[in-house]
Design a protein around this motif. Sequence first.
Motif, PDB file in Angstrom:
ATOM      1  N   VAL A 167      12.874  -0.365   3.195  1.00 42.30           N
ATOM      2  CA  VAL A 167      12.480  -1.746   2.940  1.00 42.30           C
ATOM      3  C   VAL A 167      11.672  -1.744   1.649  1.00 42.30           C
ATOM      4  CG1 VAL A 167      11.265  -3.763   3.833  1.00 42.30           C
ATOM      5  CG2 VAL A 167      12.408  -2.190   5.414  1.00 42.30           C
ATOM      6  N   VAL A 168      12.042  -2.655   0.732  1.00 43.82           N
ATOM      7  CA  VAL A 168      11.426  -2.703  -0.592  1.00 43.82           C
ATOM      8  C   VAL A 168      10.826  -4.084  -0.823  1.00 43.82           C
ATOM      9  CG1 VAL A 168      11.819  -2.404  -3.068  1.00 43.82           C
ATOM     10  CG2 VAL A 168      13.161  -1.070  -1.424  1.00 43.82           C
ATOM     11  N   GLY A 211       7.905 -11.251  -2.781  1.00 43.99           N
ATOM     12  CA  GLY A 211       7.047 -10.761  -1.705  1.00 43.99           C
ATOM     13  C   GLY A 211       5.676 -10.378  -2.214  1.00 43.99           C
ATOM     14  N   LEU A 212       5.639  -9.735  -3.378  1.00 37.75           N
ATOM     15  CA  LEU A 212       4.358  -9.365  -3.980  1.00 37.75           C
ATOM     16  C   LEU A 212       3.547 -10.618  -4.319  1.00 37.75           C
ATOM     17  CD1 LEU A 212       2.482  -7.140  -4.975  1.00 37.75           C
ATOM     18  CD2 LEU A 212       3.714  -7.181  -7.163  1.00 37.75           C
ATOM     19  N   ARG A 213       4.216 -11.596  -4.889  1.00 39.01           N
ATOM     20  CA  ARG A 213       3.554 -12.865  -5.215  1.00 39.01           C
ATOM     21  C   ARG A 213       3.022 -13.535  -3.937  1.00 39.01           C
ATOM     22  NH1 ARG A 213       7.255 -13.886  -8.509  1.00 39.01           N
ATOM     23  NH2 ARG A 213       8.540 -15.194  -7.163  1.00 39.01           N
ATOM     24  N   ALA A 214       3.832 -13.522  -2.889  1.00 37.01           N
ATOM     25  CA  ALA A 214       3.443 -14.166  -1.624  1.00 37.01           C
ATOM     26  C   ALA A 214       2.184 -13.539  -1.037  1.00 37.01           C
ATOM     27  CB  ALA A 214       4.597 -14.101  -0.617  1.00 37.01           C
ATOM     28  N   ILE A 215       2.115 -12.211  -1.009  1.00 37.30           N
ATOM     29  CA  ILE A 215       0.928 -11.576  -0.424  1.00 37.30           C
ATOM     30  C   ILE A 215      -0.277 -11.724  -1.339  1.00 37.30           C
ATOM     31  CG2 ILE A 215       1.349  -9.208  -1.182  1.00 37.30           C
ATOM     32  CD1 ILE A 215       0.276  -8.464   1.745  1.00 37.30           C
ATOM     33  N   GLU A 216      -0.064 -11.671  -2.652  1.00 47.61           N
ATOM     34  CA  GLU A 216      -1.184 -11.864  -3.579  1.00 47.61           C
ATOM     35  C   GLU A 216      -1.769 -13.266  -3.452  1.00 47.61           C
ATOM     36  OE1 GLU A 216       0.558 -10.768  -7.346  1.00 47.61           O
ATOM     37  OE2 GLU A 216      -0.036  -8.664  -7.104  1.00 47.61           O
ATOM     38  N   GLU A 217      -0.913 -14.253  -3.199  1.00 48.17           N
ATOM     39  CA  GLU A 217      -1.393 -15.623  -3.015  1.00 48.17           C
ATOM     40  C   GLU A 217      -2.028 -15.817  -1.641  1.00 48.17           C
ATOM     41  OE1 GLU A 217       1.997 -18.092  -3.845  1.00 48.17           O
ATOM     42  OE2 GLU A 217       2.009 -17.545  -5.980  1.00 48.17           O
ATOM     43  N   ALA A 218      -1.518 -15.131  -0.635  1.00 49.16           N
ATOM     44  CA  ALA A 218      -2.019 -15.289   0.735  1.00 49.16           C
ATOM     45  C   ALA A 218      -3.323 -14.533   0.977  1.00 49.16           C
ATOM     46  CB  ALA A 218      -0.966 -14.801   1.738  1.00 49.16           C
ATOM     47  N   ALA A 219      -3.504 -13.405   0.316  1.00 49.38           N
ATOM     48  CA  ALA A 219      -4.620 -12.501   0.617  1.00 49.38           C
ATOM     49  C   ALA A 219      -6.004 -13.155   0.516  1.00 49.38           C
ATOM     50  CB  ALA A 219      -4.548 -11.251  -0.248  1.00 49.38           C
ATOM     51  N   PRO A 220      -6.318 -13.927  -0.540  1.00 53.82           N
ATOM     52  CA  PRO A 220      -7.676 -14.497  -0.616  1.00 53.82           C
ATOM     53  C   PRO A 220      -8.025 -15.406   0.570  1.00 53.82           C
ATOM     54  CG  PRO A 220      -6.618 -14.611  -2.764  1.00 53.82           C
ATOM     55  CD  PRO A 220      -5.560 -14.193  -1.778  1.00 53.82           C
ATOM     56  N   GLU A 221      -7.113 -16.275   0.954  1.00 51.73           N
ATOM     57  CA  GLU A 221      -7.376 -17.161   2.093  1.00 51.73           C
ATOM     58  C   GLU A 221      -7.400 -16.376   3.404  1.00 51.73           C
ATOM     59  OE1 GLU A 221      -8.243 -20.331   2.242  1.00 51.73           O
ATOM     60  OE2 GLU A 221      -8.136 -20.606   0.069  1.00 51.73           O
ATOM     61  N   HIS A 222      -6.536 -15.370   3.493  1.00 51.34           N
ATOM     62  CA  HIS A 222      -6.491 -14.554   4.715  1.00 51.34           C
ATOM     63  C   HIS A 222      -7.808 -13.801   4.914  1.00 51.34           C
ATOM     64  CE1 HIS A 222      -4.997 -12.167   7.980  1.00 51.34           C
ATOM     65  NE2 HIS A 222      -5.115 -11.043   7.295  1.00 51.34           N
ATOM     66  N   SER A 245       0.814  -1.216   0.000  1.00 47.08           N
ATOM     67  CA  SER A 245       0.000   0.000   0.000  1.00 47.08           C
ATOM     68  C   SER A 245       0.851   1.272   0.000  1.00 47.08           C
ATOM     69  CB  SER A 245      -0.949   0.002   1.202  1.00 47.08           C
ATOM     70  OG  SER A 245      -0.231   0.048   2.409  1.00 47.08           O
ATOM     71  N   SER A 246       2.169   1.120  -0.063  1.00 45.92           N
ATOM     72  CA  SER A 246       3.076   2.267  -0.078  1.00 45.92           C
ATOM     73  C   SER A 246       3.489   2.589  -1.507  1.00 45.92           C
ATOM     74  CB  SER A 246       4.344   1.951   0.725  1.00 45.92           C
ATOM     75  OG  SER A 246       4.033   1.705   2.066  1.00 45.92           O
ATOM     76  N   GLU A 247       3.709   3.872  -1.755  1.00 42.66           N
ATOM     77  CA  GLU A 247       4.153   4.303  -3.081  1.00 42.66           C
ATOM     78  C   GLU A 247       5.476   3.627  -3.432  1.00 42.66           C
ATOM     79  OE1 GLU A 247       5.339   8.383  -5.390  1.00 42.66           O
ATOM     80  OE2 GLU A 247       3.932   8.494  -3.725  1.00 42.66           O
ATOM     81  N   GLY A 248       5.514   3.013  -4.588  1.00 46.29           N
ATOM     82  CA  GLY A 248       6.730   2.338  -5.040  1.00 46.29           C
ATOM     83  C   GLY A 248       7.019   1.046  -4.296  1.00 46.29           C
ATOM     84  N   HIS A 249       6.061   0.575  -3.517  1.00 45.43           N
ATOM     85  CA  HIS A 249       6.222  -0.648  -2.715  1.00 45.43           C
ATOM     86  C   HIS A 249       7.465  -0.576  -1.831  1.00 45.43           C
ATOM     87  CE1 HIS A 249       3.641  -3.212  -5.680  1.00 45.43           C
ATOM     88  NE2 HIS A 249       2.933  -2.325  -5.009  1.00 45.43           N
TER      89      HIS A 249
END
Length: 162
Positions: free
Chosen positions: A101-102, A107-118, A52-56
């Motif tokens: 921290v970038v 990391g993007l893939r991990a959160i995109e995969e985790a978000a629906p179940e979370h 949610s941060s500019e430029g991740h």
Amino acid sequence: MAEPRWLDDAEFRAWIGYRRMRLLLDAQVSRDLMRDSGLSAPDYDVLSALTSSEGHRRRLTELADRMLWSKSRLSRHISRMEQRGLVTREECETDARGAVVVLTEGGLRAIEEAAPEHVESVRRHFIDLLSPEQLEVLGTVAETVLAHLAPDGSPEASGMQR
């Protein structure tokens, strides 16, 4: 010293209920997150803040403040996340002593995969148990308390931004 303003039965019920609910709910949602994605709740919090941060990207000190962690505790956690390829650390352009921290592609893939179940876990154990009216009241209560506790009463400072 003034006499303590003891909690009456309704106040005590609300306070103890909130405390117990928070502990059990956080534990259940964290267990589900770990089981479903291999991410800890702090991992998810870091990844979510970065997405949610500019430029991740976000300064380590800002991230520590957001998570209510010490800079050293977060730095150790970020080191573990770096080893797993979820984030990287860069020098801060405006402060040679600071770090940024970038979010990595992993990391993007991990959160995109985790978000629906979370989010399903959050729904199953919390949101779907409440009526729309209860959710509205809870949102108002949360905003009131967070505005009181936030240094400047802003949504960003209170953590209530989306």
